[in-house]
Design a protein around this motif. Sequence first.
Motif, PDB file in Angstrom:
ATOM      1  N   THR A   5      -8.594   2.051   0.455  1.00  0.00           N
ATOM      2  CA  THR A   5      -7.229   1.752   0.861  1.00  0.00           C
ATOM      3  C   THR A   5      -6.576   3.049   1.312  1.00  0.00           C
ATOM      4  O   THR A   5      -6.635   4.038   0.591  1.00  0.00           O
ATOM      5  CB  THR A   5      -6.451   1.159  -0.331  1.00  0.00           C
ATOM      6  N   PRO A   6      -5.951   3.045   2.490  1.00  0.00           N
ATOM      7  CA  PRO A   6      -5.302   4.278   2.957  1.00  0.00           C
ATOM      8  C   PRO A   6      -4.210   4.731   1.984  1.00  0.00           C
ATOM      9  O   PRO A   6      -3.545   3.916   1.371  1.00  0.00           O
ATOM     10  CB  PRO A   6      -4.702   3.896   4.308  1.00  0.00           C
ATOM     11  N   GLU A   7      -4.051   6.038   1.882  1.00  0.00           N
ATOM     12  CA  GLU A   7      -3.003   6.616   1.033  1.00  0.00           C
ATOM     13  C   GLU A   7      -1.644   6.361   1.667  1.00  0.00           C
ATOM     14  O   GLU A   7      -1.519   6.280   2.882  1.00  0.00           O
ATOM     15  CB  GLU A   7      -3.214   8.135   0.909  1.00  0.00           C
ATOM     16  N   GLY A  11       6.367  10.635  -0.265  1.00  0.00           N
ATOM     17  CA  GLY A  11       7.777  10.299  -0.377  1.00  0.00           C
ATOM     18  C   GLY A  11       8.162   8.927   0.135  1.00  0.00           C
ATOM     19  O   GLY A  11       9.336   8.645   0.322  1.00  0.00           O
ATOM     20  N   VAL A  12       7.178   8.052   0.369  1.00  0.00           N
ATOM     21  CA  VAL A  12       7.462   6.711   0.867  1.00  0.00           C
ATOM     22  C   VAL A  12       7.031   5.687  -0.177  1.00  0.00           C
ATOM     23  O   VAL A  12       5.950   5.789  -0.738  1.00  0.00           O
ATOM     24  CB  VAL A  12       6.727   6.433   2.198  1.00  0.00           C
ATOM     25  N   ALA A  13       7.895   4.728  -0.424  1.00  0.00           N
ATOM     26  CA  ALA A  13       7.568   3.610  -1.301  1.00  0.00           C
ATOM     27  C   ALA A  13       7.305   2.385  -0.426  1.00  0.00           C
ATOM     28  O   ALA A  13       8.092   2.076   0.461  1.00  0.00           O
ATOM     29  CB  ALA A  13       8.713   3.339  -2.259  1.00  0.00           C
ATOM     30  N   LEU A  14       6.190   1.722  -0.671  1.00  0.00           N
ATOM     31  CA  LEU A  14       5.841   0.509   0.069  1.00  0.00           C
ATOM     32  C   LEU A  14       6.125  -0.689  -0.823  1.00  0.00           C
ATOM     33  O   LEU A  14       5.641  -0.743  -1.960  1.00  0.00           O
ATOM     34  CB  LEU A  14       4.358   0.530   0.444  1.00  0.00           C
ATOM     35  N   LEU A  15       6.913  -1.640  -0.328  1.00  0.00           N
ATOM     36  CA  LEU A  15       7.187  -2.844  -1.096  1.00  0.00           C
ATOM     37  C   LEU A  15       5.887  -3.609  -1.298  1.00  0.00           C
ATOM     38  O   LEU A  15       5.146  -3.842  -0.353  1.00  0.00           O
ATOM     39  CB  LEU A  15       8.210  -3.723  -0.372  1.00  0.00           C
ATOM     40  N   ARG A  16       5.604  -3.977  -2.544  1.00  0.00           N
ATOM     41  CA  ARG A  16       4.393  -4.741  -2.866  1.00  0.00           C
ATOM     42  C   ARG A  16       4.714  -6.193  -3.177  1.00  0.00           C
ATOM     43  O   ARG A  16       3.926  -7.075  -2.878  1.00  0.00           O
ATOM     44  CB  ARG A  16       3.681  -4.121  -4.080  1.00  0.00           C
ATOM     45  N   ALA A  17       5.875  -6.432  -3.841  1.00  0.00           N
ATOM     46  CA  ALA A  17       6.216  -7.802  -4.238  1.00  0.00           C
ATOM     47  C   ALA A  17       7.708  -7.920  -4.490  1.00  0.00           C
ATOM     48  O   ALA A  17       8.357  -6.952  -4.876  1.00  0.00           O
ATOM     49  CB  ALA A  17       5.449  -8.180  -5.504  1.00  0.00           C
ATOM     50  N   VAL A  18       8.216  -9.125  -4.259  1.00  0.00           N
ATOM     51  CA  VAL A  18       9.573  -9.496  -4.637  1.00  0.00           C
ATOM     52  C   VAL A  18       9.417 -10.762  -5.467  1.00  0.00           C
ATOM     53  O   VAL A  18       8.774 -11.716  -5.024  1.00  0.00           O
ATOM     54  CB  VAL A  18      10.466  -9.796  -3.413  1.00  0.00           C
ATOM     55  N   ARG A  19       9.982 -10.727  -6.676  1.00  0.00           N
ATOM     56  CA  ARG A  19       9.865 -11.882  -7.564  1.00  0.00           C
ATOM     57  C   ARG A  19      11.230 -12.239  -8.139  1.00  0.00           C
ATOM     58  O   ARG A  19      12.056 -11.365  -8.356  1.00  0.00           O
ATOM     59  CB  ARG A  19       8.924 -11.573  -8.731  1.00  0.00           C
ATOM     60  N   ALA A  20      11.421 -13.519  -8.388  1.00  0.00           N
ATOM     61  CA  ALA A  20      12.646 -13.982  -9.035  1.00  0.00           C
ATOM     62  C   ALA A  20      12.240 -14.843 -10.218  1.00  0.00           C
ATOM     63  O   ALA A  20      11.214 -15.531 -10.175  1.00  0.00           O
ATOM     64  CB  ALA A  20      13.481 -14.792  -8.055  1.00  0.00           C
ATOM     65  N   ALA A  21      13.046 -14.789 -11.288  1.00  0.00           N
ATOM     66  CA  ALA A  21      12.774 -15.593 -12.478  1.00  0.00           C
ATOM     67  C   ALA A  21      14.086 -15.983 -13.129  1.00  0.00           C
ATOM     68  O   ALA A  21      15.064 -15.245 -13.075  1.00  0.00           O
ATOM     69  CB  ALA A  21      11.904 -14.816 -13.458  1.00  0.00           C
ATOM     70  N   ARG A  22      14.065 -17.146 -13.750  1.00  0.00           N
ATOM     71  CA  ARG A  22      15.230 -17.622 -14.496  1.00  0.00           C
ATOM     72  C   ARG A  22      14.939 -17.447 -15.975  1.00  0.00           C
ATOM     73  O   ARG A  22      13.859 -17.821 -16.451  1.00  0.00           O
ATOM     74  CB  ARG A  22      15.460 -19.091 -14.175  1.00  0.00           C
ATOM     75  N   GLY A  71      14.079   5.534   1.198  1.00  0.00           N
ATOM     76  CA  GLY A  71      12.729   6.045   1.008  1.00  0.00           C
ATOM     77  C   GLY A  71      11.726   4.928   0.774  1.00  0.00           C
ATOM     78  O   GLY A  71      10.710   5.118   0.124  1.00  0.00           O
ATOM     79  N   ALA A  72      12.024   3.739   1.314  1.00  0.00           N
ATOM     80  CA  ALA A  72      11.130   2.584   1.137  1.00  0.00           C
ATOM     81  C   ALA A  72      10.940   1.870   2.472  1.00  0.00           C
ATOM     82  O   ALA A  72      11.747   2.011   3.390  1.00  0.00           O
ATOM     83  CB  ALA A  72      11.715   1.623   0.114  1.00  0.00           C
ATOM     84  N   THR A  73       9.860   1.093   2.550  1.00  0.00           N
ATOM     85  CA  THR A  73       9.534   0.399   3.796  1.00  0.00           C
ATOM     86  C   THR A  73       8.673  -0.826   3.520  1.00  0.00           C
ATOM     87  O   THR A  73       8.084  -0.959   2.441  1.00  0.00           O
ATOM     88  CB  THR A  73       8.807   1.357   4.776  1.00  0.00           C
ATOM     89  N   LEU A  74       8.582  -1.702   4.533  1.00  0.00           N
ATOM     90  CA  LEU A  74       7.662  -2.840   4.524  1.00  0.00           C
ATOM     91  C   LEU A  74       6.373  -2.487   5.264  1.00  0.00           C
ATOM     92  O   LEU A  74       5.389  -3.208   5.164  1.00  0.00           O
ATOM     93  CB  LEU A  74       8.280  -4.054   5.226  1.00  0.00           C
ATOM     94  N   ASP A  75       6.405  -1.404   6.042  1.00  0.00           N
ATOM     95  CA  ASP A  75       5.292  -1.085   6.939  1.00  0.00           C
ATOM     96  C   ASP A  75       5.265   0.430   7.169  1.00  0.00           C
ATOM     97  O   ASP A  75       6.242   1.001   7.642  1.00  0.00           O
ATOM     98  CB  ASP A  75       5.516  -1.817   8.265  1.00  0.00           C
ATOM     99  N   THR A  76       4.136   1.067   6.863  1.00  0.00           N
ATOM    100  CA  THR A  76       4.055   2.529   6.998  1.00  0.00           C
ATOM    101  C   THR A  76       3.643   2.984   8.397  1.00  0.00           C
ATOM    102  O   THR A  76       3.473   4.178   8.617  1.00  0.00           O
ATOM    103  CB  THR A  76       3.070   3.128   5.967  1.00  0.00           C
ATOM    104  N   THR A  77       3.527   2.061   9.355  1.00  0.00           N
ATOM    105  CA  THR A  77       3.101   2.440  10.709  1.00  0.00           C
ATOM    106  C   THR A  77       3.903   3.613  11.283  1.00  0.00           C
ATOM    107  O   THR A  77       3.312   4.549  11.816  1.00  0.00           O
ATOM    108  CB  THR A  77       3.138   1.230  11.665  1.00  0.00           C
ATOM    109  N   PRO A  78       5.257   3.630  11.175  1.00  0.00           N
ATOM    110  CA  PRO A  78       6.006   4.764  11.749  1.00  0.00           C
ATOM    111  C   PRO A  78       5.717   6.107  11.067  1.00  0.00           C
ATOM    112  O   PRO A  78       5.984   7.153  11.647  1.00  0.00           O
ATOM    113  CB  PRO A  78       7.477   4.374  11.550  1.00  0.00           C
ATOM    114  N   GLN A  79       5.179   6.094   9.843  1.00  0.00           N
ATOM    115  CA  GLN A  79       4.963   7.346   9.107  1.00  0.00           C
ATOM    116  C   GLN A  79       3.550   7.909   9.233  1.00  0.00           C
ATOM    117  O   GLN A  79       3.280   8.970   8.690  1.00  0.00           O
ATOM    118  CB  GLN A  79       5.272   7.148   7.608  1.00  0.00           C
ATOM    119  N   VAL A  80       2.653   7.179   9.901  1.00  0.00           N
ATOM    120  CA  VAL A  80       1.269   7.658  10.004  1.00  0.00           C
ATOM    121  C   VAL A  80       0.885   7.897  11.462  1.00  0.00           C
ATOM    122  O   VAL A  80       1.419   7.259  12.359  1.00  0.00           O
ATOM    123  CB  VAL A  80       0.268   6.676   9.332  1.00  0.00           C
ATOM    124  N   LEU A  81      -0.035   8.819  11.678  1.00  0.00           N
ATOM    125  CA  LEU A  81      -0.485   9.115  13.045  1.00  0.00           C
ATOM    126  C   LEU A  81      -1.427   8.040  13.561  1.00  0.00           C
ATOM    127  O   LEU A  81      -1.372   7.669  14.728  1.00  0.00           O
ATOM    128  CB  LEU A  81      -1.173  10.481  13.071  1.00  0.00           C
TER     129      LEU A  81
END
Length: 151
Positions: A5-7, A11-22, A71-81
């Motif tokens: 898996t690419p590093e 300084g960038v956080a990649l969203l992995r999951a969004v969860r909701a619970a009652r 400092g977070a994103t859904l997609d690291t494309t803009p940060q990698v060559l």
Amino acid sequence: AQTATPELPEGVALLRAVRAARHPGYDRLVFEFEGSAPQIDVRYVDQVVEDPTGDPVPLRGEEFLSVVFHGATLDTTPQVLDSRQARRYTGPQRLAPGYPVLKEVAVAGDFESVLSFGVGLEYRSEPQVRRLTAPVRLVIDFPHRTPPTHS
């Protein structure tokens, strides 16, 4: 042959999951990240708008919260060559749990390492924000209204 898996970029956080619970007495919203912990800004707004367009983000509910991660994103494309090294969030862009307080959550922007969400609530609740680690999670609890007691 397994590929590594690419590093994540520094300084960038990649969203992995969004969860909701009652839960009894409160609704919970959890944002899980990979990488460094982003800074978070949570505030009530009259209307959630998309970043950077400024277009309204329609949400169920009567009150609206803007949740912005710096400092977070859904997609690291803009940060990698090499775009083949990019990592992306593949989960839903919108959740509609329809809980007592938490009605809907939607991505409102992902621009220049600023990731924003809109949250639609049934009524104004004092959000309680906590940071957890391993994995990095930002948890927002929305207390339910307590019914008035009569003496």
